[in-house]
Each structure stands twice: as C-alpha cells, then as structure tokens.
Design a protein around this motif. Structure first.
Motif, PDB file in Angstrom:
ATOM      1  N   GLY A 169      -4.122 -59.567 -92.514  1.00 21.46           N
ATOM      2  CA  GLY A 169      -3.741 -60.271 -91.293  1.00 21.46           C
ATOM      3  C   GLY A 169      -4.468 -59.704 -90.078  1.00 21.46           C
ATOM      4  O   GLY A 169      -5.158 -58.683 -90.158  1.00 21.46           O
ATOM      5  N   ILE A 170      -4.287 -60.366 -88.958  1.00 14.59           N
ATOM      6  CA  ILE A 170      -4.993 -59.985 -87.724  1.00 14.59           C
ATOM      7  C   ILE A 170      -4.007 -59.831 -86.572  1.00 14.59           C
ATOM      8  O   ILE A 170      -2.846 -60.249 -86.653  1.00 14.59           O
ATOM      9  N   LYS A 171      -4.515 -59.236 -85.500  1.00 12.73           N
ATOM     10  CA  LYS A 171      -3.740 -59.055 -84.272  1.00 12.73           C
ATOM     11  C   LYS A 171      -4.258 -60.008 -83.197  1.00 12.73           C
ATOM     12  O   LYS A 171      -5.467 -60.191 -83.036  1.00 12.73           O
ATOM     13  N   LEU A 172      -3.346 -60.635 -82.442  1.00 10.68           N
ATOM     14  CA  LEU A 172      -3.685 -61.428 -81.274  1.00 10.68           C
ATOM     15  C   LEU A 172      -3.110 -60.769 -80.027  1.00 10.68           C
ATOM     16  O   LEU A 172      -2.108 -60.038 -80.112  1.00 10.68           O
ATOM     17  N   LEU A 173      -3.724 -61.041 -78.901  1.00 19.32           N
ATOM     18  CA  LEU A 173      -3.222 -60.581 -77.604  1.00 19.32           C
ATOM     19  C   LEU A 173      -2.704 -61.783 -76.819  1.00 19.32           C
ATOM     20  O   LEU A 173      -3.363 -62.822 -76.773  1.00 19.32           O
ATOM     21  N   THR A 174      -1.549 -61.660 -76.216  1.00 22.39           N
ATOM     22  CA  THR A 174      -1.043 -62.745 -75.376  1.00 22.39           C
ATOM     23  C   THR A 174      -1.869 -62.824 -74.095  1.00 22.39           C
ATOM     24  O   THR A 174      -2.270 -61.811 -73.526  1.00 22.39           O
ATOM     25  N   LEU A 175      -2.137 -64.041 -73.649  1.00 24.17           N
ATOM     26  CA  LEU A 175      -2.902 -64.257 -72.428  1.00 24.17           C
ATOM     27  C   LEU A 175      -2.335 -65.480 -71.712  1.00 24.17           C
ATOM     28  O   LEU A 175      -2.257 -66.564 -72.292  1.00 24.17           O
ATOM     29  N   GLU A 176      -1.918 -65.296 -70.468  1.00 19.44           N
ATOM     30  CA  GLU A 176      -1.321 -66.385 -69.698  1.00 19.44           C
ATOM     31  C   GLU A 176      -2.434 -67.285 -69.171  1.00 19.44           C
ATOM     32  O   GLU A 176      -3.158 -66.929 -68.234  1.00 19.44           O
ATOM     33  N   TYR A 177      -2.572 -68.448 -69.792  1.00 20.22           N
ATOM     34  CA  TYR A 177      -3.712 -69.318 -69.482  1.00 20.22           C
ATOM     35  C   TYR A 177      -3.517 -70.671 -70.156  1.00 20.22           C
ATOM     36  O   TYR A 177      -2.951 -70.747 -71.252  1.00 20.22           O
TER      37      TYR A 177
ATOM     38  N   ASP B 235       0.237 -58.599 -79.644  1.00 19.12           N
ATOM     39  CA  ASP B 235       0.277 -57.420 -78.782  1.00 19.12           C
ATOM     40  C   ASP B 235       0.642 -56.216 -79.649  1.00 19.12           C
ATOM     41  O   ASP B 235      -0.018 -55.979 -80.646  1.00 19.12           O
ATOM     42  N   GLU B 236       1.696 -55.520 -79.321  1.00 25.34           N
ATOM     43  CA  GLU B 236       2.054 -54.338 -80.115  1.00 25.34           C
ATOM     44  C   GLU B 236       3.270 -54.587 -81.000  1.00 25.34           C
ATOM     45  O   GLU B 236       3.886 -53.639 -81.502  1.00 25.34           O
ATOM     46  N   ARG B 237       3.610 -55.857 -81.225  1.00 31.04           N
ATOM     47  CA  ARG B 237       4.784 -56.184 -82.043  1.00 31.04           C
ATOM     48  C   ARG B 237       4.373 -56.900 -83.314  1.00 31.04           C
ATOM     49  O   ARG B 237       3.474 -57.742 -83.309  1.00 31.04           O
ATOM     50  N   LYS B 238       5.036 -56.550 -84.413  1.00 28.03           N
ATOM     51  CA  LYS B 238       4.772 -57.195 -85.692  1.00 28.03           C
ATOM     52  C   LYS B 238       5.348 -58.608 -85.712  1.00 28.03           C
ATOM     53  O   LYS B 238       6.375 -58.888 -85.099  1.00 28.03           O
ATOM     54  N   ILE B 239       4.664 -59.482 -86.443  1.00 30.09           N
ATOM     55  CA  ILE B 239       5.213 -60.798 -86.748  1.00 30.09           C
ATOM     56  C   ILE B 239       5.837 -60.716 -88.135  1.00 30.09           C
ATOM     57  O   ILE B 239       5.171 -60.329 -89.103  1.00 30.09           O
ATOM     58  N   GLY B 240       7.110 -61.056 -88.244  1.00 31.15           N
ATOM     59  CA  GLY B 240       7.802 -60.937 -89.522  1.00 31.15           C
ATOM     60  C   GLY B 240       7.802 -59.501 -89.995  1.00 31.15           C
ATOM     61  O   GLY B 240       8.133 -58.590 -89.241  1.00 31.15           O
ATOM     62  N   ASN B 241       7.378 -59.319 -91.267  1.00 29.88           N
ATOM     63  CA  ASN B 241       7.339 -57.953 -91.806  1.00 29.88           C
ATOM     64  C   ASN B 241       5.978 -57.296 -91.619  1.00 29.88           C
ATOM     65  O   ASN B 241       5.718 -56.228 -92.180  1.00 29.88           O
ATOM     66  N   GLY B 242       5.118 -57.943 -90.840  1.00 35.13           N
ATOM     67  CA  GLY B 242       3.809 -57.366 -90.573  1.00 35.13           C
ATOM     68  C   GLY B 242       2.794 -57.589 -91.671  1.00 35.13           C
ATOM     69  O   GLY B 242       1.708 -56.988 -91.657  1.00 35.13           O
ATOM     70  N   LYS B 243       3.115 -58.490 -92.617  1.00 36.95           N
ATOM     71  CA  LYS B 243       2.204 -58.822 -93.711  1.00 36.95           C
ATOM     72  C   LYS B 243       2.018 -60.343 -93.780  1.00 36.95           C
ATOM     73  O   LYS B 243       2.907 -61.093 -93.359  1.00 36.95           O
TER      74      LYS B 243
END
Length: 273
Positions: free
Chosen positions: A127-135, A244-252
């Motif tokens: 999986g990958i990480k995304l960053l939130t961006l207000e746009y 950001d720095e939070r997992k989605i679900g169980n992080g997998k």
C-alpha cells in the motif's frame, strides 16, 4: 519518449516537435491532454479516452481539426511506427496563439508515444501513503494541463514518504492529483461524485462493482474507512494504507481492494487476448 510522434499534421521524429513560445499552453498553462496505455500493441479502452479528449476540447473551446476516426488511425500508426507493444500514448492539444494572449485559439495537436513504468509490486503489496491537501482542481471534469500546485507540492512527497495527495475542501474529499479515490466500508465500495475527473479506470471499476455507491464523502469517513485505494491509467489500482500519519483500516491492503485489482487485471487480459 519514443522516436516518433504526431505533430504539424504528420508523424515526425519526436525531437523535432516544436511549440511556439507564445502559445497559451506555455504562457498561460492552457491546454488539454489525455493518456492511455498499450498492452500487446492494443490501446486499452481507446474509445473511452477519445470520448473524453474530444469532450475536453469542446468544453475548453479549443478547435480539434481531426475526427475520431482520424485520431484512431494516427494512434494505430504511431503504435506500429514505435513498435509500442507496451507503453503509453499522450495526446496534447495546446491553447493556441491568441491575438490578445489570453483567449483560447486554434491550438496544436501532439500525440507522443512513451515508455511506461508501472508502480513496483511492493506498492501493491504494502500500500501507499497519501497526504491531505486542501484544494479543488479548477474545472476538474476536464483533463487540462494545469497541474501547477501538485507539481510544486510534490517536491515534499518523497521526503514525507508519500505517493501523492488527497484533495479535500470544506470537509469533503474529491480525488488525488492524478487518480480517482475510493473507500471501502463494511464491504461496500464508495467513491466521491464532486470536483473530480471522470476517470476511465474509475468507470470500468464501477462497471465491475455493481453495488458501488457514488456520493459525497467526508474526510472523517476516510479516517474511519476499512480500506481505500486510488485508480488511474498508469497505476490501475493502488491500495492506500496511510493518510498523513494515520493508518487506513489495519494499515494493510484490504480484501475488497485486492479482489477488484485482480478482476481489473483479468479484464485487461481479456481485451488484448
């Protein structure tokens, strides 16, 4: 970039393609494009991409002096000329040279053949990480060449361990900079319906998943999702396991995500068989 492209109404060496320095595509960032893959010399979902490109030209008031049949013929010639068994094709229509240097004019059509590297198997597996961006992307339903903010913002992504961003506005999410966005909750697939580009990969995922829900999705719902993923031409489907720095679900990567990916890859094989 492959050796041959379409420019000035003919197939030419790619290195000889030129754009006037006063074209709106350069001085105003005004133009449209589309991009699709080839597999086994077959342009995947070509009719869908032509639909979108032709519609984008109409919506941006840019004359497109080629019919659908002519565009298709040029594309197949480029695939043959570049021996493009597996790669990408990029159609670009510039904003043109305008008398007032501002209003849309008759632009220039380019079609480039490109090498293509898909994401690593590790990204599909972990999986990958995304960053939130207000746009909110301007005229998001049109595939314009305006990617100024994410290109500028991308300088920080690698340092922060991120693949891309997730746009949100007033608490509602829309899309990634180059991908559509989905979440899974209690086994049901959900995807945003506002401020988005109607992706071709997204379309075929929704065709496969008949009970998918298309609706506004809040940022809070994303934090609470069981699974998430992005979809695009070049990524197909990438699991999102961190925002950001939070997992989605169980992080997998989750089971629904991986099942859809498997079904999409099977669909591709059936098309090029």
């Amino acid at each position: 970039m492959k050796p041959f492209c379409f420019a000035d109404g003919t197939i030419v060496p790619t290195e000889s393609a030129t754009l006037h320095p006063m074209d709106l595509g350069l001085i105003r960032g005004y133009g449209i494009f589309d991009f699709f893959r080839t597999v086994n010399y077959t342009p995947l979902f070509l009719e869908n991409y032509l639909d979108r490109f032709i519609t984008s030209a109409e919506k941006t008031f840019l004359p497109l002096p080629y019919s659908r049949a002519q565009l298709s013929e040029i594309i197949h010639l480029l695939i043959e000329k570049n021996n493009l068994e597996k790669g990408g094709l990029r159609m670009v229509l510039s904003g043109g040279i305008s008398e007032n240097h501002f209003s849309p004019a008759a632009g220039k059509l380019f079609i480039f053949a490109e090498s293509l590297s898909l994401p690593s198997e590790e990204k599909y597996r972990e999986g990958i990480k995304l960053l939130t961006l207000e746009y909110v992307r301007p005229i998001a339903d049109i595939k314009t060449t305006n990617y100024t903010l994410p290109v500028w913002h991308s300088v920080n992504w690698k340092r922060l361990g991120a693949e891309d961003v997730l746009y949100h506005w007033n608490g509602w999410v829309s899309e990634s900079s180059r991908s559509n966005f989905f979440i899974v909750k209690n086994g049901v697939l959900h995807t945003p319906n506002q401020h988005i580009l109607l992706g071709i990969t997204r379309k075929h995922i929704l065709d496969m998943v008949k009970n998918a829900v298309i609706r506004p999705i809040s940022l809070e719902e994303v934090w609470d999702a069981d699974e998430a993923f992005i979809s695009s031409t070049t990524k197909v489907l990438l699991p999102v396991t961190q925002l950001d720095e939070r997992k989605i679900g169980n992080g997998k990567p989750g089971p629904v995500t991986m099942e859809i990916l498997e079904r999409f890859r099977k669909l591709e094989k059936e098309i090029v068989a």
